[in-house]
Design a protein around this motif. Structure first.
Motif, PDB file in Angstrom:
ATOM      1  N   GLY A 177      -4.230   1.028  -8.256  1.00  0.00           N
ATOM      2  CA  GLY A 177      -3.845   1.856  -9.394  1.00  0.00           C
ATOM      3  C   GLY A 177      -3.108   1.133 -10.495  1.00  0.00           C
ATOM      4  O   GLY A 177      -2.703   1.755 -11.490  1.00  0.00           O
ATOM      5  N   ASN A 223       0.830  -1.212   0.000  1.00  0.00           N
ATOM      6  CA  ASN A 223       0.000   0.000   0.000  1.00  0.00           C
ATOM      7  C   ASN A 223       0.862   1.258   0.000  1.00  0.00           C
ATOM      8  O   ASN A 223       0.552   2.244  -0.695  1.00  0.00           O
ATOM      9  CB  ASN A 223      -0.915   0.005   1.224  1.00  0.00           C
ATOM     10  N   ALA A 270       2.611   1.642  -3.478  1.00  0.00           N
ATOM     11  CA  ALA A 270       1.611   2.027  -4.481  1.00  0.00           C
ATOM     12  C   ALA A 270       1.244   3.495  -4.326  1.00  0.00           C
ATOM     13  O   ALA A 270       1.062   4.209  -5.331  1.00  0.00           O
ATOM     14  CB  ALA A 270       0.377   1.143  -4.351  1.00  0.00           C
ATOM     15  N   ALA A 271       1.126   3.972  -3.109  1.00  0.00           N
ATOM     16  CA  ALA A 271       0.805   5.384  -2.882  1.00  0.00           C
ATOM     17  C   ALA A 271       1.915   6.280  -3.416  1.00  0.00           C
ATOM     18  O   ALA A 271       1.649   7.348  -3.993  1.00  0.00           O
ATOM     19  CB  ALA A 271       0.577   5.639  -1.397  1.00  0.00           C
ATOM     20  N   ARG A 299      -3.201  -0.667 -13.566  1.00  0.00           N
ATOM     21  CA  ARG A 299      -4.172  -0.918 -14.630  1.00  0.00           C
ATOM     22  C   ARG A 299      -3.607  -1.762 -15.761  1.00  0.00           C
ATOM     23  O   ARG A 299      -4.188  -1.844 -16.832  1.00  0.00           O
ATOM     24  CB  ARG A 299      -4.698   0.407 -15.182  1.00  0.00           C
ATOM     25  N   GLY A 333       2.589   9.633 -10.363  1.00  0.00           N
ATOM     26  CA  GLY A 333       1.856   9.543 -11.626  1.00  0.00           C
ATOM     27  C   GLY A 333       2.440   8.569 -12.615  1.00  0.00           C
ATOM     28  O   GLY A 333       2.353   8.790 -13.835  1.00  0.00           O
ATOM     29  N   MET A 338       1.413   1.512 -13.341  1.00  0.00           N
ATOM     30  CA  MET A 338       1.689   0.361 -12.484  1.00  0.00           C
ATOM     31  C   MET A 338       1.146  -0.917 -13.122  1.00  0.00           C
ATOM     32  O   MET A 338       0.135  -0.886 -13.831  1.00  0.00           O
ATOM     33  CB  MET A 338       1.070   0.554 -11.097  1.00  0.00           C
ATOM     34  N   ARG A 388       1.458   6.386  -7.168  1.00  0.00           N
ATOM     35  CA  ARG A 388       0.314   7.228  -7.565  1.00  0.00           C
ATOM     36  C   ARG A 388       0.677   8.706  -7.476  1.00  0.00           C
ATOM     37  O   ARG A 388       0.323   9.487  -8.359  1.00  0.00           O
ATOM     38  CB  ARG A 388      -0.904   6.922  -6.686  1.00  0.00           C
ATOM     39  N   ARG A 389       1.378   9.087  -6.416  1.00  0.00           N
ATOM     40  CA  ARG A 389       1.782  10.497  -6.284  1.00  0.00           C
ATOM     41  C   ARG A 389       2.712  10.907  -7.424  1.00  0.00           C
ATOM     42  O   ARG A 389       2.667  12.052  -7.885  1.00  0.00           O
ATOM     43  CB  ARG A 389       2.462  10.721  -4.936  1.00  0.00           C
TER      44      ARG A 389
END
Length: 413
Positions: free
Chosen positions: A265, A234, A237-238, A267, A244, A247, A241-242
């Motif tokens: 996130g 987690n 992954a965060a 995809r 951009g 993943m 995501r930050r």
């Protein structure tokens, strides 16, 4: 940068092949069938001009870093050689699948740091667009500083979630393609003290410069980290995501696995191992990646689903070089010969689709305004194709054009 005019080639466009000419200047395609306008002319009649390959998962660079088990060479030299191989095989954009593992040796975090630093130092000397897929082993929290460093770098990487620890410990009574979701409480674990388990890990032990018994002891200690792994996933992954970055999740066997990583996130489903995962990914709109060697050889060496079958069923969007760079073109040859789909549709698997999945909207197609990432191929009737020239953002990355060439008839493709 000198303008060039690639004249009279068979142009592989989005949905058709037409005879035409392409003008490039300052790293971009400036027009199709436009005036030469002072550009240097490259005669290409009888040759195929296609978008250069976008490879989102390739680990063949490991064979340059360690050509034989336990035999390492200087990393800068290995990466320069890898770069030449990429360009010679028509790969203009490459995501090196850099495994960040708790294993010592080739796939260790320490080796990862040395490869990342070498790529940074060599950037101005590299031909292809060399990027990194952070192929993170989820039982390796030690990789977090390196992951953070790469995520903040100039070259937008990708992050792939891998769990070869849990898969290695799967009880032998369960086929690998039916492996349960990694985080189920009652995961079926093999007998860690059995000779068969040590034998199974012998190749990994050799790669890590350890005896099988030492490696079994190490993986047993690593397995004790399992309660902390979901929180580590987690957190990483965060971070992604930050930043951009795209993943991916690797070797999914259960719909629950794909759902879990999609929610974080990720995809892109990389090398799914069961039909149910393909269908779940397709229903959710995820991109699906398979190996080009699978398509080139006519099947997976691991018994995974056939790439050709999945392409024919509309369940594969992307082919990656995986462990063999020439497989990108080799897959196109095999799939085209087997009439899996028309060549323009097949080529999207190795150019436009991977570029889109990685968020690279400036490449992967032949169209005015896009990067001049192009591949000129000699593909005679009844013969194997050979790359003749690769352009990377308009630069001549590789050339085997003869000084005087007898033109073939129009390509059979």
């Amino acid at each position: 940068m000198t303008a060039e005019y690639i004249e009279g080639a068979s142009l592989l466009l989005d949905d058709r092949i037409v005879t035409g000419s392409v003008r490039i200047e300052d790293g971009r395609i400036t027009g199709i069938d436009v005036a030469r306008d002072g550009a240097t002319v490259i005669k290409a009649r009888g040759l195929l001009l296609a978008p250069a390959f976008v490879d989102i998962h390739g680990d063949a660079f490991e064979r340059q870093v360690m050509p034989r088990p336990g035999v390492a060479v200087p990393i800068p030299a290995a990466l320069l050689e890898t770069d030449r191989q990429l360009a010679a095989n028509g790969i203009a954009t490459a995501y090196h699948a850099l495994t960040l593992s708790w294993e010592p040796g080739l796939r260790s975090v320490d080796t990862g740091w040395r490869i990342v630093r070498a790529l940074e130092d060599l950037r101005s000397r590299l031909t292809a667009d060399n990027r990194i897929q952070l192929r993170w082993e989820t039982f390796c929290p030690e990789a977090e500083p390196l992951i953070a460093h790469v995520l903040q770098g100039a070259d937008r990487p990708a992050l792939a979630f891998n769990d070869h620890t849990t898969s290695a410990l799967l009880h032998p009574s369960i086929p690998i393609h039916d492996r349960p979701f990694d985080h189920v409480p009652d995961y079926p674990v093999t007998d860690l003290a059995s000779p068969a388990f040590a034998a199974k890990l012998s190749d990994r032990a050799k790669r890590a410069h350890m005896s099988p018994a030492e490696f079994v002891d190490l993986i047993t200690r690593i397995w004790s980290r399992r309660p902390a792994v979901p929180a580590d996933i987690n957190r990483i992954a965060a971070m992604a995501r930050r930043a951009g970055v795209p993943m991916l999740s690797h070797d999914d066997t259960q719909v629950e696995t794909r759902d879990h990583y999609r929610a974080l996130g990720a995809r892109v489903a990389e090398f799914p191992m069961h039909d149910r995962v393909f269908h779940a990914a397709r229903a959710a709109g995820d991109a699906i990646v398979l190996g080009a060697p699978n398509a080139m050889r006519g099947g997976s060496h691991l018994g995974s689903p056939s790439a050709a079958e999945m392409i024919a069923r509309g369940l594969c969007d992307i082919l990656a070089s995986d462990y063999y760079y020439p497989a990108m073109l080799g897959a196109m040859v095999r799939l085209h010969a087997d009439n899996i789909a028309p060549l323009p549709a097949l080529w999207q698997l190795v150019a436009a689709n991977p570029a889109l999945a990685m968020g690279l909207t400036d490449r992967g197609r032949i169209a005015p305004g896009l990067r001049a990432d192009l591949l000129l191929i000699d593909w005679p009737e009844g013969g194997p194709p050979a790359p003749l020239r690769t352009w990377v953002a308009g630069r001549a990355g590789y050339s085997a054009l003869p000084t005087a060439r007898q033109p073939h008839p129009e390509p059979a493709v």
